[in-house]
Motif scaffolding. Structure first.
Motif, PDB file in Angstrom:
ATOM      1  N   SER A 111      13.278  -4.997   2.584  1.00  0.00           N
ATOM      2  CA  SER A 111      13.645  -3.696   3.128  1.00  0.00           C
ATOM      3  C   SER A 111      13.254  -2.579   2.164  1.00  0.00           C
ATOM      4  O   SER A 111      12.704  -1.553   2.572  1.00  0.00           O
ATOM      5  CB  SER A 111      15.146  -3.648   3.408  1.00  0.00           C
ATOM      6  N   ASN A 112      13.533  -2.781   0.880  1.00  0.00           N
ATOM      7  CA  ASN A 112      13.172  -1.779  -0.127  1.00  0.00           C
ATOM      8  C   ASN A 112      11.663  -1.601  -0.205  1.00  0.00           C
ATOM      9  O   ASN A 112      11.179  -0.475  -0.349  1.00  0.00           O
ATOM     10  CB  ASN A 112      13.731  -2.158  -1.499  1.00  0.00           C
TER      11      ASN A 112
ATOM     12  N   GLN B 234       9.520  -2.128   2.245  1.00  0.00           N
ATOM     13  CA  GLN B 234       9.119  -1.422   3.464  1.00  0.00           C
ATOM     14  C   GLN B 234       9.426   0.068   3.341  1.00  0.00           C
ATOM     15  O   GLN B 234       8.604   0.905   3.710  1.00  0.00           O
ATOM     16  CB  GLN B 234       9.816  -2.021   4.696  1.00  0.00           C
ATOM     17  N   ASP B 235      10.615   0.391   2.805  1.00  0.00           N
ATOM     18  CA  ASP B 235      10.972   1.797   2.615  1.00  0.00           C
ATOM     19  C   ASP B 235       9.994   2.479   1.663  1.00  0.00           C
ATOM     20  O   ASP B 235       9.560   3.607   1.908  1.00  0.00           O
ATOM     21  CB  ASP B 235      12.393   1.925   2.062  1.00  0.00           C
ATOM     22  N   ALA B 236       9.642   1.794   0.565  1.00  0.00           N
ATOM     23  CA  ALA B 236       8.705   2.361  -0.405  1.00  0.00           C
ATOM     24  C   ALA B 236       7.326   2.555   0.227  1.00  0.00           C
ATOM     25  O   ALA B 236       6.659   3.570  -0.001  1.00  0.00           O
ATOM     26  CB  ALA B 236       8.602   1.463  -1.634  1.00  0.00           C
ATOM     27  N   LYS B 237       6.915   1.598   1.028  1.00  0.00           N
ATOM     28  CA  LYS B 237       5.617   1.698   1.714  1.00  0.00           C
ATOM     29  C   LYS B 237       5.615   2.898   2.655  1.00  0.00           C
ATOM     30  O   LYS B 237       4.673   3.691   2.656  1.00  0.00           O
ATOM     31  CB  LYS B 237       5.350   0.411   2.489  1.00  0.00           C
ATOM     32  N   GLU B 238       6.662   3.038   3.449  1.00  0.00           N
ATOM     33  CA  GLU B 238       6.748   4.161   4.381  1.00  0.00           C
ATOM     34  C   GLU B 238       6.802   5.492   3.641  1.00  0.00           C
ATOM     35  O   GLU B 238       6.178   6.466   4.056  1.00  0.00           O
ATOM     36  CB  GLU B 238       7.969   3.995   5.288  1.00  0.00           C
ATOM     37  N   GLU B 239       7.525   5.534   2.530  1.00  0.00           N
ATOM     38  CA  GLU B 239       7.604   6.754   1.734  1.00  0.00           C
ATOM     39  C   GLU B 239       6.236   7.090   1.141  1.00  0.00           C
ATOM     40  O   GLU B 239       5.814   8.249   1.140  1.00  0.00           O
ATOM     41  CB  GLU B 239       8.630   6.601   0.615  1.00  0.00           C
TER      42      GLU B 239
END
Length: 110
Positions: A53-54, A56-61
């Protein structure tokens, strides 16, 4: 139960099981080891989900930041072309590009 056996790890509990001659207690401890291993797997799965999840969040950011930076660069490029090639006022260019007058003045000075 771990405290009674003086054991902290699964390996230490397994050693304690081998030393016992009591079949009922031995079976109970074997079940406890299985439960502890399942608990460990569940903890590991939860940690893995959190890490994914982290990531994925970093990728999206990162994608969002990259897009924002690309848009800003495009705005600067358009503003630079307008300043160099037209008689358009800085106020009008600011309205069209979303750049501040200060940013446009810096471009104009270059």
């Amino acid at each position: 139960m771990r405290e009674l056996l003086g054991a902290q790890t699964i390996e230490e509990i397994e050693i304690a099981i081998r030393k016992l001659n009591e079949p009922l207690l031995s079976n109970l401890l074997k079940d406890m080891v299985v439960f502890m291993e399942m608990d460990y797997v569940q903890d590991y799965s939860a940690q893995e989900k959190l890490i994914r999840s982290n990531l994925q969040d970093a990728k999206e950011e990162g994608i969002a930041l990259g897009l924002a930076e690309g848009e800003k660069n495009k705005q600067l490029e358009i503003a630079k072309m307008l300043i160099q090639n037209t008689e358009t006022s800085l106020e009008q260019i600011s309205l069209c590009t979303g750049l501040s007058i200060e940013e446009l003045e810096k471009i104009q000075e270059e």
